[in-house]
Design an enzyme around this catalytic site. Structure first.
Site, PDB file in Angstrom:
ATOM      1  N   PHE A   1      -3.443   3.361  15.059  1.00  0.00           N
ATOM      2  CA  PHE A   1      -3.695   4.166  14.268  1.00  0.00           C
ATOM      3  C   PHE A   1      -5.173   3.996  13.394  1.00  0.00           C
ATOM      4  O   PHE A   1      -4.793   2.638  13.177  1.00  0.00           O
ATOM      5  CB  PHE A   1      -2.215   4.687  13.181  1.00  0.00           C
ATOM      6  CG  PHE A   1      -1.740   6.017  13.715  1.00  0.00           C
ATOM      7  CD1 PHE A   1      -0.806   5.233  15.380  1.00  0.00           C
ATOM      8  CD2 PHE A   1      -1.504   6.511  12.977  1.00  0.00           C
ATOM      9  CE1 PHE A   1      -0.466   6.923  15.422  1.00  0.00           C
ATOM     10  CE2 PHE A   1      -1.049   7.575  13.750  1.00  0.00           C
ATOM     11  CZ  PHE A   1      -0.181   7.971  14.987  1.00  0.00           C
TER      12      PHE A   1
ATOM     13  N   PRO B   1      -2.378 -12.249  10.208  1.00  0.00           N
ATOM     14  CA  PRO B   1      -2.922 -11.838  11.973  1.00  0.00           C
ATOM     15  C   PRO B   1      -2.839 -10.025  12.154  1.00  0.00           C
ATOM     16  O   PRO B   1      -2.525  -8.945  11.310  1.00  0.00           O
ATOM     17  CB  PRO B   1      -1.956 -12.172  12.635  1.00  0.00           C
ATOM     18  CG  PRO B   1      -0.455 -12.449  11.353  1.00  0.00           C
ATOM     19  CD  PRO B   1      -1.226 -11.802  10.161  1.00  0.00           C
TER      20      PRO B   1
ATOM     21  N   ASP C   1      -4.183  -5.711   5.636  1.00  0.00           N
ATOM     22  CA  ASP C   1      -5.168  -6.993   5.960  1.00  0.00           C
ATOM     23  C   ASP C   1      -5.219  -8.334   5.264  1.00  0.00           C
ATOM     24  O   ASP C   1      -5.369  -9.298   5.640  1.00  0.00           O
ATOM     25  CB  ASP C   1      -6.910  -6.189   5.615  1.00  0.00           C
ATOM     26  CG  ASP C   1      -6.655  -5.036   6.389  1.00  0.00           C
ATOM     27  OD1 ASP C   1      -6.423  -5.372   7.607  1.00  0.00           O
ATOM     28  OD2 ASP C   1      -7.341  -4.213   5.449  1.00  0.00           O
TER      29      ASP C   1
ATOM     30  N   ILE D   1      -1.840  -7.594  14.395  1.00  0.00           N
ATOM     31  CA  ILE D   1      -0.528  -7.479  15.408  1.00  0.00           C
ATOM     32  C   ILE D   1      -0.877  -6.430  16.727  1.00  0.00           C
ATOM     33  O   ILE D   1      -1.205  -7.263  17.705  1.00  0.00           O
ATOM     34  CB  ILE D   1       1.037  -6.737  14.730  1.00  0.00           C
ATOM     35  CG1 ILE D   1       1.002  -7.160  13.703  1.00  0.00           C
ATOM     36  CG2 ILE D   1       2.161  -6.343  15.970  1.00  0.00           C
ATOM     37  CD1 ILE D   1       1.738  -6.976  12.313  1.00  0.00           C
TER      38      ILE D   1
ATOM     39  N   LYS E   1     -13.458   2.210  16.191  1.00  0.00           N
ATOM     40  CA  LYS E   1     -12.246   1.398  16.142  1.00  0.00           C
ATOM     41  C   LYS E   1     -11.581   1.392  17.377  1.00  0.00           C
ATOM     42  O   LYS E   1     -11.300   0.290  17.382  1.00  0.00           O
ATOM     43  CB  LYS E   1     -10.881   1.925  15.112  1.00  0.00           C
ATOM     44  CG  LYS E   1     -10.084   0.854  14.600  1.00  0.00           C
ATOM     45  CD  LYS E   1      -9.278   1.184  13.456  1.00  0.00           C
ATOM     46  CE  LYS E   1     -10.279   0.841  12.364  1.00  0.00           C
ATOM     47  NZ  LYS E   1      -9.576   1.396  10.769  1.00  0.00           N
TER      48      LYS E   1
ATOM     49  N   ASN F   1       0.504  -1.361   0.016  1.00  0.00           N
ATOM     50  CA  ASN F   1      -0.413  -0.169   0.337  1.00  0.00           C
ATOM     51  C   ASN F   1       0.768   1.299   0.134  1.00  0.00           C
ATOM     52  O   ASN F   1       2.152   1.030  -0.124  1.00  0.00           O
ATOM     53  CB  ASN F   1      -0.378   0.007   1.016  1.00  0.00           C
ATOM     54  CG  ASN F   1      -0.370   0.089   2.317  1.00  0.00           C
ATOM     55  OD1 ASN F   1       0.319   0.748   2.774  1.00  0.00           O
ATOM     56  ND2 ASN F   1      -0.786  -1.696   3.716  1.00  0.00           N
TER      57      ASN F   1
HETATM   58  O1  C5P Z   1      -8.037  -2.811  11.177  1.00  0.00           O
HETATM   59  P1  C5P Z   1      -7.233  -1.619  11.211  1.00  0.00           P
HETATM   60  O2  C5P Z   1      -6.245  -1.722  10.286  1.00  0.00           O
HETATM   61  O3  C5P Z   1      -8.235   0.148  10.099  1.00  0.00           O
HETATM   62  O4  C5P Z   1      -6.626  -0.606  12.420  1.00  0.00           O
HETATM   63  C1  C5P Z   1      -5.651  -0.313  12.157  1.00  0.00           C
HETATM   64  C2  C5P Z   1      -4.911  -0.175  13.738  1.00  0.00           C
HETATM   65  O5  C5P Z   1      -4.589  -1.876  13.675  1.00  0.00           O
HETATM   66  C3  C5P Z   1      -2.927   0.468  13.529  1.00  0.00           C
HETATM   67  O6  C5P Z   1      -2.910   0.412  14.494  1.00  0.00           O
HETATM   68  C4  C5P Z   1      -2.692  -1.197  12.539  1.00  0.00           C
HETATM   69  O7  C5P Z   1      -1.502  -0.529  13.114  1.00  0.00           O
HETATM   70  C5  C5P Z   1      -3.219  -1.694  13.084  1.00  0.00           C
HETATM   71  N1  C5P Z   1      -2.862  -3.206  12.937  1.00  0.00           N
HETATM   72  C6  C5P Z   1      -2.448  -4.363  13.133  1.00  0.00           C
HETATM   73  N2  C5P Z   1      -2.253  -5.406  12.055  1.00  0.00           N
HETATM   74  C7  C5P Z   1      -3.555  -5.659  11.564  1.00  0.00           C
HETATM   75  C8  C5P Z   1      -3.936  -4.389  10.700  1.00  0.00           C
HETATM   76  C9  C5P Z   1      -3.243  -3.265  11.902  1.00  0.00           C
HETATM   77  O8  C5P Z   1      -1.483  -4.124  13.786  1.00  0.00           O
HETATM   78  N3  C5P Z   1      -3.281  -6.802  10.805  1.00  0.00           N
END
Ligand code: C5P
Length: 403
Positions: A332, A310, A282, A312, A346, A213
């Protein structure tokens, strides 16, 4: 605005070939909004002219203690009284030896000796040949200068003007600038460890293709830099980006979301703060091909199926340290619209005490941003500014929450 804006720095040059970097440094300081008063030793004038330094600083340069321009003829007193710090760059081996003994036979050393020691810090950026640097006499002097309260910056390593290679080069202008900024930053996170994820992840389709991305990593790197300047031990887990590592930060490079998770878990013990700025993919292709997928001329396109990566942040918020309250987690959210509603939702879904919202398409790759800090009590806006300035504010906010 940089923490250096509005400061008044006396930039002292002693004799060394690294003086060419001082021109760059002077320019960079002025650009940050610093008033720079240059003082040069006679030896420095063999390497750099006062004309160059005057043009870059926009102020007359002082080179002699007998300079009659000062009404009281006391440049050595007047110059330091106006300043927030004296920075000697380059500081030659000889100049450091002179400082150590309180020598004062020319304006720069005289001014250093005459400075109000409690009000005007003295910072030196050593620059010399590697043998000179490693000589026990120099190392003894460095140790004693530090014991005397003088802030001695590190030296760089690499090719030297003399043709030799090793320690002793003066740091680059931007490194000195960063160290100077750190010097003036309140140490609100001293004793804390901060783990930051940044950048995009890259999910391979085959050995030459993948999905990723537009995240540049700039926000996460700015946060890592700000946390370091606030005195934290910082580990930065970075996806593929082309950014320099902030000074003093431990960086771990990863590519995929799964690698990022592994690196986060390996570095999680003893962290006090986790800031997840990474734009983690994602999904990843369900089966990454070992060999390049070939176009066979039939017009058939490959079938791509995806599996979810996963989460994180969710893994970290469920860790024992986070559940016990020993690890403060910050998430974030990059949204395209309805920032407050999405960020609020969120925060609850991610179960983090603080969620930072920003408008993704407007900020990806840019040097500036605007943030919305959402916690259990409501939301606070950090208006449009450079990512570095926002990172400093965010770190100050986090420091208040964890102190
Ligand atoms: O679910 P979303 O991607 O919008 O959530 C954003 C937050 O979750 C950010 O802090 C991002 O770094 C973290 N995140 C993560 N692992 C993922 C997806 C998002 O740590 N697989």
């Amino acid at each position: 605005m940089s923490t250096l804006a509005g400061k008044h720095i006396v930039l002292g040059l002693s004799g060394g070939i690294a003086a060419f970097k001082s021109a760059e440094l002077c320019r960079a300081l002025v650009k940050e909004g610093v008033t720079v008063q240059v003082v040069m030793t006679e030896a420095a004038e063999h390497f750099m002219t006062a004309v160059t330094m005057q043009a870059l600083s926009g102020r007359p340069v002082y080179t002699s203690q007998w300079d009659p321009r000062e009404a009281n003829n006391m440049a050595h007193i007047n110059l330091s009284r106006e300043s927030d710090a004296i920075l000697v760059a380059p500081a030659s081996a000889d100049f450091m030896a002179k400082l150590l003994h309180g020598g004062a036979d020319e304006l720069l050393s005289l001014m250093c000796l005459a400075r109000p020691i409690d009000k005007v810090p003295l910072i030196v950026a050593p620059a010399m040949n590697r043998e000179m640097w490693n000589n026990p006499a120099t190392q003894r002097n460095v140790a004693q200068l530090k014991a005397d309260g003088i802030h001695v910056l590190d030296v760089g390593q690499g090719d030297q003007a003399c043709g030799e290679t090793g320690d002793g080069r003066m740091l680059e202008a931007e490194e000195i600038l960063e160290d100077l900024e750190a010097f003036f930053t309140p140490k609100t996170l001293a004793g804390k460890s901060v783990l930051v994820t940044a950048g995009p992840t890259y999910e391979a389709i085959d050995p030459v293709r993948g999905i990723t991305n537009l995240s540049s990593g700039k926000m996460g790197f700015a946060i890592a830099r700000a946390a370091r300047m606030a005195g934290a031990e910082v580990t930065l887990i970075s996806g593929p980006v082309s950014l320099d590592t902030p000074r003093g930060v431990k960086r771990v490079n990863v590519r995929s979301a799964r690698e990022m998770l592994q690196a986060v878990q390996a570095n999680l013990p003893d962290q006090g703060v986790f800031v997840a700025t990474a734009a983690v993919a994602d999904w990843r292709p369900a089966n990454s091909a070992d060999q390049k997928i070939k176009k066979d001329g039939s017009g058939q396109t490959p079938e791509l199926t995806f599996v979810e990566n996963p989460d994180i942040l969710a893994t970290v918020t469920r860790s024992p340290a986070a559940l016990k309250g020993d690890l403060f987690c910050v998430g974030f959210a990059a949204e395209s619209h309805d920032l407050l509603a999405h960020a609020t939702a969120k925060r609850l879904r991610k179960q983090v005490p603080l969620l930072v919202g920003n408008i993704g398409p407007a900020t990806f790759g840019q040097d500036d941003n605007a943030l919305l800090l959402v916690d259990a009590l409501g939301a606070r806006e950090l208006p449009h500014a450079s990512k570095q300035a926002l990172a400093v504010e965010l770190i100050a906010d986090i420091a208040r929450r964890v102190s």
